[in-house]
Design a protein around this motif. Structure first.
Motif, PDB file in Angstrom:
ATOM      1  N   SER A 118       0.843  -1.195   0.000  1.00 38.59           N
ATOM      2  CA  SER A 118       0.000   0.000   0.000  1.00 38.59           C
ATOM      3  C   SER A 118       0.878   1.244   0.000  1.00 38.59           C
ATOM      4  O   SER A 118       1.662   1.476   0.928  1.00 38.59           O
ATOM      5  N   ALA A 119       0.765   2.029  -1.061  1.00 37.97           N
ATOM      6  CA  ALA A 119       1.624   3.190  -1.262  1.00 37.97           C
ATOM      7  C   ALA A 119       1.126   3.926  -2.504  1.00 37.97           C
ATOM      8  O   ALA A 119       0.181   3.496  -3.164  1.00 37.97           O
ATOM      9  N   THR A 120       1.789   5.018  -2.816  1.00 41.55           N
ATOM     10  CA  THR A 120       1.560   5.706  -4.092  1.00 41.55           C
ATOM     11  C   THR A 120       2.640   5.265  -5.063  1.00 41.55           C
ATOM     12  O   THR A 120       3.827   5.252  -4.713  1.00 41.55           O
ATOM     13  N   TYR A 121       2.228   4.902  -6.269  1.00 40.99           N
ATOM     14  CA  TYR A 121       3.165   4.441  -7.293  1.00 40.99           C
ATOM     15  C   TYR A 121       3.272   5.508  -8.378  1.00 40.99           C
ATOM     16  O   TYR A 121       2.287   5.878  -9.013  1.00 40.99           O
ATOM     17  N   LEU A 122       4.490   5.994  -8.552  1.00 40.09           N
ATOM     18  CA  LEU A 122       4.760   7.057  -9.509  1.00 40.09           C
ATOM     19  C   LEU A 122       5.394   6.481 -10.767  1.00 40.09           C
ATOM     20  O   LEU A 122       6.403   5.774 -10.692  1.00 40.09           O
ATOM     21  N   CYS A 123       4.796   6.793 -11.893  1.00 41.62           N
ATOM     22  CA  CYS A 123       5.368   6.445 -13.189  1.00 41.62           C
ATOM     23  C   CYS A 123       6.241   7.612 -13.634  1.00 41.62           C
ATOM     24  O   CYS A 123       5.853   8.785 -13.490  1.00 41.62           O
ATOM     25  N   ALA A 124       7.426   7.325 -14.160  1.00 42.98           N
ATOM     26  CA  ALA A 124       8.316   8.381 -14.647  1.00 42.98           C
ATOM     27  C   ALA A 124       8.863   7.977 -16.007  1.00 42.98           C
ATOM     28  O   ALA A 124       9.189   6.806 -16.233  1.00 42.98           O
ATOM     29  N   VAL A 125       8.958   8.943 -16.886  1.00 45.22           N
ATOM     30  CA  VAL A 125       9.354   8.696 -18.266  1.00 45.22           C
ATOM     31  C   VAL A 125      10.566   9.567 -18.586  1.00 45.22           C
ATOM     32  O   VAL A 125      10.578  10.764 -18.275  1.00 45.22           O
ATOM     33  N   PHE A 126      11.573   8.971 -19.205  1.00 42.30           N
ATOM     34  CA  PHE A 126      12.825   9.685 -19.470  1.00 42.30           C
ATOM     35  C   PHE A 126      13.097   9.786 -20.958  1.00 42.30           C
ATOM     36  O   PHE A 126      12.923   8.818 -21.709  1.00 42.30           O
ATOM     37  N   GLY A 145      17.551   8.680 -15.227  1.00 42.54           N
ATOM     38  CA  GLY A 145      16.284   8.126 -14.777  1.00 42.54           C
ATOM     39  C   GLY A 145      16.409   7.359 -13.477  1.00 42.54           C
ATOM     40  O   GLY A 145      15.423   7.154 -12.764  1.00 42.54           O
ATOM     41  N   LEU A 146      17.621   6.958 -13.145  1.00 43.76           N
ATOM     42  CA  LEU A 146      17.851   6.156 -11.943  1.00 43.76           C
ATOM     43  C   LEU A 146      18.266   7.088 -10.822  1.00 43.76           C
ATOM     44  O   LEU A 146      19.439   7.240 -10.494  1.00 43.76           O
ATOM     45  N   GLN A 147      17.278   7.719 -10.225  1.00 45.70           N
ATOM     46  CA  GLN A 147      17.556   8.747  -9.234  1.00 45.70           C
ATOM     47  C   GLN A 147      17.377   8.220  -7.814  1.00 45.70           C
ATOM     48  O   GLN A 147      16.470   7.455  -7.525  1.00 45.70           O
ATOM     49  N   LEU A 172       6.002  14.742  -8.950  1.00 50.60           N
ATOM     50  CA  LEU A 172       7.157  15.587  -8.682  1.00 50.60           C
ATOM     51  C   LEU A 172       7.374  16.554  -9.842  1.00 50.60           C
ATOM     52  O   LEU A 172       7.320  16.158 -11.007  1.00 50.60           O
ATOM     53  N   ARG A 173       7.622  17.800  -9.511  1.00 47.78           N
ATOM     54  CA  ARG A 173       7.931  18.807 -10.534  1.00 47.78           C
ATOM     55  C   ARG A 173       9.356  19.307 -10.323  1.00 47.78           C
ATOM     56  O   ARG A 173       9.742  19.650  -9.216  1.00 47.78           O
ATOM     57  N   LEU A 174      10.105  19.381 -11.410  1.00 51.99           N
ATOM     58  CA  LEU A 174      11.522  19.716 -11.351  1.00 51.99           C
ATOM     59  C   LEU A 174      11.715  21.216 -11.194  1.00 51.99           C
ATOM     60  O   LEU A 174      11.200  22.009 -11.986  1.00 51.99           O
ATOM     61  N   SER A 188      22.847  17.496 -23.534  1.00 50.57           N
ATOM     62  CA  SER A 188      22.423  18.090 -22.266  1.00 50.57           C
ATOM     63  C   SER A 188      21.618  17.075 -21.478  1.00 50.57           C
ATOM     64  O   SER A 188      21.369  15.964 -21.931  1.00 50.57           O
ATOM     65  N   TYR A 189      21.230  17.464 -20.310  1.00 46.81           N
ATOM     66  CA  TYR A 189      20.428  16.598 -19.461  1.00 46.81           C
ATOM     67  C   TYR A 189      19.135  16.227 -20.157  1.00 46.81           C
ATOM     68  O   TYR A 189      18.478  17.053 -20.755  1.00 46.81           O
ATOM     69  N   GLY A 190      18.773  14.961 -20.095  1.00 43.49           N
ATOM     70  CA  GLY A 190      17.475  14.540 -20.556  1.00 43.49           C
ATOM     71  C   GLY A 190      16.451  14.833 -19.498  1.00 43.49           C
ATOM     72  O   GLY A 190      16.770  15.182 -18.374  1.00 43.49           O
ATOM     73  N   LYS A 191      15.230  14.689 -19.836  1.00 40.60           N
ATOM     74  CA  LYS A 191      14.162  15.064 -18.922  1.00 40.60           C
ATOM     75  C   LYS A 191      13.454  13.841 -18.361  1.00 40.60           C
ATOM     76  O   LYS A 191      13.042  12.961 -19.104  1.00 40.60           O
ATOM     77  N   LEU A 192      13.352  13.791 -17.040  1.00 45.33           N
ATOM     78  CA  LEU A 192      12.575  12.754 -16.357  1.00 45.33           C
ATOM     79  C   LEU A 192      11.283  13.403 -15.909  1.00 45.33           C
ATOM     80  O   LEU A 192      11.303  14.345 -15.122  1.00 45.33           O
TER      81      LEU A 192
END
Lengths: 114, 114
Positions: free
Chosen positions: A84-92, B101-103, B43-45, A98-102
């Motif tokens: 039981s928790a909040t599950y966050l999906c993240a896309v990179f 992505g692996l933060q 989360l917002r960067l 330069s830095y990519g965006k997550l």
């Protein structure tokens, strides 16, 4: 349209059942996909990542990716109350030199009841 | 143990005051990030840094400032220009651009207005 969309839930499943969490994304150039778990009041922790179409299994967790449909999911087998928790999906998406965006979705609240 | 340390855990800001949130890591990671999380949101960067003495604005940088004088440290200042600072602030790090992505996350700082 949000860049990463999740059903905010709450999703309630009985103990021992399969929990299915879904995520869609809008950027077709997205390259890798991550699932983070966040307990209430705590920081996120990485539980799964997937780069290629298909399934990736790790213990009770299976991540599924379908880039053509821009869809990624997380299955949790034999769900436990401790899931039981909040599950966050993240896309990179990598940014070349330069830095990519997550980018994170808003999260799905999962409740596993005994 | 390697990890990310954020301090303080709770912080209260008076109107017109600047406050600084600390983030220190001993993972030898090149990249560091600051996120803001509002209730029920993802989360917002705010800002990110790939190397020492360099940092870039994220999606919601207005009213915030950062510095990266040492590899281990990435403090965030919430200025008086940020009119709605109440949120959960998370610091994260990753090995570099290819693994952005692996933060790894710190435990967070909860900021409230007095």
């Amino acid at each position: 349209q949000k860049e990463v969309e999740q059903n905010s839930g709450p999703l309630s499943v009985p103990e021992g059942a399969i929990a299915s969490l879904n995520c869609t994304y809008s950027d077709r150039g997205s390259q890798s996909f991550f699932w983070y778990r966040q307990y209430s009041g705590k920081s996120p922790e990485l539980i799964m990542f997937i780069y290629s179409n298909g399934d990736k299994e790790d213990g009770r967790f299976t991540a599924q990716l379908n880039k053509a449909s821009q869809y990624v999911s997380l299955l949790i087998r034999d769900s436990q109350p401790s899931d039981s928790a909040t599950y966050l999906c993240a896309v990179f998406r990598a940014g070349g030199t330069s830095y990519g965006k997550l980018t994170f979705g808003q999260g799905t609240i999962l409740t596993v009841h005994p | 143990d390697g990890g990310i340390t954020q301090s303080p855990k709770y912080l209260f800001r008076k109107e017109g005051q600047n406050v600084t949130l600390s983030c220190e890591q001993n993972l030898n990671h090149d990249a560091m990030y600051w996120y803001r999380q509002d209730p029920g949101q993802g989360l917002r960067l705010i800002y990110y840094s790939q190397i020492v003495n360099d940092f870039q604005k994220g999606d919601i940088a207005e009213g915030y400032s950062v510095s990266r004088e040492k590899k281990e440290s990435f403090p965030l200042t919430v200025t008086s220009a940020q009119k709605n600072p109440t949120a959960f602030y998370l610091c994260a790090s990753s090995q570099g651009r290819d693994r952005a992505g692996l933060q790894h996350f710190g435990d967070g700082t909860r900021l409230s207005i007095l």
